[in-house]
Design a protein around this motif. Sequence first.
Motif, PDB file in Angstrom:
ATOM      1  N   VAL A 133       0.833  -1.203   0.000  1.00  0.00           N
ATOM      2  CA  VAL A 133       0.000   0.000   0.000  1.00  0.00           C
ATOM      3  C   VAL A 133       0.869   1.255   0.000  1.00  0.00           C
ATOM      4  O   VAL A 133       1.796   1.387   0.813  1.00  0.00           O
ATOM      5  N   SER A 134       0.543   2.164  -0.918  1.00  0.00           N
ATOM      6  CA  SER A 134       1.245   3.448  -0.999  1.00  0.00           C
ATOM      7  C   SER A 134       0.233   4.564  -1.239  1.00  0.00           C
ATOM      8  O   SER A 134      -0.821   4.331  -1.832  1.00  0.00           O
ATOM      9  N   GLY A 135       0.565   5.771  -0.786  1.00  0.00           N
ATOM     10  CA  GLY A 135      -0.292   6.920  -1.053  1.00  0.00           C
ATOM     11  C   GLY A 135      -0.413   7.845   0.129  1.00  0.00           C
ATOM     12  O   GLY A 135       0.390   7.796   1.079  1.00  0.00           O
ATOM     13  N   SER A 136      -1.436   8.702   0.059  1.00  0.00           N
ATOM     14  CA  SER A 136      -1.688   9.685   1.105  1.00  0.00           C
ATOM     15  C   SER A 136      -3.147   9.615   1.524  1.00  0.00           C
ATOM     16  O   SER A 136      -4.026   9.314   0.707  1.00  0.00           O
ATOM     17  N   TRP A 137      -3.388   9.925   2.793  1.00  0.00           N
ATOM     18  CA  TRP A 137      -4.749   9.943   3.329  1.00  0.00           C
ATOM     19  C   TRP A 137      -4.908  11.237   4.117  1.00  0.00           C
ATOM     20  O   TRP A 137      -4.084  11.574   4.968  1.00  0.00           O
ATOM     21  N   LEU A 192      -1.585  11.532   6.362  1.00  0.00           N
ATOM     22  CA  LEU A 192      -0.807  10.311   6.586  1.00  0.00           C
ATOM     23  C   LEU A 192      -0.249   9.821   5.254  1.00  0.00           C
ATOM     24  O   LEU A 192      -0.937   9.874   4.226  1.00  0.00           O
ATOM     25  N   THR A 193       0.985   9.350   5.262  1.00  0.00           N
ATOM     26  CA  THR A 193       1.601   8.827   4.045  1.00  0.00           C
ATOM     27  C   THR A 193       2.218   7.458   4.314  1.00  0.00           C
ATOM     28  O   THR A 193       2.677   7.171   5.421  1.00  0.00           O
ATOM     29  N   ALA A 194       2.185   6.626   3.287  1.00  0.00           N
ATOM     30  CA  ALA A 194       2.824   5.304   3.355  1.00  0.00           C
ATOM     31  C   ALA A 194       3.431   4.990   1.993  1.00  0.00           C
ATOM     32  O   ALA A 194       2.931   5.442   0.958  1.00  0.00           O
ATOM     33  N   ASN A 195       4.513   4.229   1.996  1.00  0.00           N
ATOM     34  CA  ASN A 195       5.185   3.878   0.753  1.00  0.00           C
ATOM     35  C   ASN A 195       5.513   2.385   0.760  1.00  0.00           C
ATOM     36  O   ASN A 195       6.354   1.926   1.532  1.00  0.00           O
TER      37      ASN A 195
END
Length: 372
Positions: A133-137, A192-195
């Motif tokens: 999972v990647s992206g911004s919330w 929030l961000t995840a890469n």
Amino acid sequence: MSSGGSWPDSAAIRAAAEVAGRTAAEADASGRVSVETVEALAAAGFPGCFVPERWGGAGATCETVLRAVAEVGTGCASAAWIASLLAYNGRFGAYLPGDGQEEVWAKGPHTRLVSSMVASGVEARPVPGGWAVSGSWLYVSGVEFADWALISSALPREGDRAVRVFALPREVFSYKSTWATVGMHATGSHTLTANEAFVPEYRSFVWDDMRQGILAGPATRSQAAPLFSVNGLTFAAPILGAARGALELAGQHLAVPAGGPRAAARESNLFSFARAAAEIDAAELLLSRVADTADQGRRDNGLAERSHRDATVAVEILVGAVDRLFRVTGTRGQASSHRMQRIWRDVHAAASHAALQFEPAALGYTRRLLSA
């Protein structure tokens, strides 16, 4: 008032409300609730309200959570917003498969969960055993002190079985400071961000199951209520508390004998105070019915839509009452050092939340009613 098992601890709730109120001005100025406030909210048991009881959850009811959040909101709407989300995000976590729940609450029900379904540029790529999972919330209130986050694979839509919710531990996500608003400033609702965060299959569920209130494991009636039976309560309860705080301030203002230009407006202000008090009581009655409907586990046709409608109408009433009380305190209440102007800003900002808009709630209610 309904009983919520061993919760709430009234003394702990009062202590959290006191800390929140005492630190509210500083929180508003800094853009974050104090560490002392967060710890007081945790000590009061908000994170564990709706956690499944097998992981140590409190077995709370929506009615008890409504009243506890409103008590905190009397002193600080932002702190109450965090308290409410800590509670209801635990309810979201109950939709995870058993292994996922066990991992999230491995250290106990005090785990701090945050959430966002406002996905921006998200990719959830299937990989062996789960997803990358990647992206911004956006608008992740309380992300600064979160242990886990629940985030969606895309913007959810009713009936869409493709949208999933993923549970991410703190070590695999970060955040960008993007929250700079006129009101509810201290909620710290950053991005929030995840890469390429790996999420195993057991740490995910279908968003539409949560919308419908479909859980695979044992659940209380409150946990299994459809999303829109309770979603309005999450965001309306802090506004109810803030409105009570405004009523208290206006009462203190009116208790001081008026002289000069203020004397001419005194009788009109007394009328305004009485009307606002009645409006706040009326809104609370509506929200209590929403809570009671969820706590009874009622799934009659149209009740979720009615609850959504009632929550939005209650908020409109509360905003009108706060506007009325803001005018009662005159230019004194507009001073940057005065608590009333902060309440006024917070209430208007909170009421702009998507879950509290009357028009979509009204359409959902009416369409369901006419199709029955």
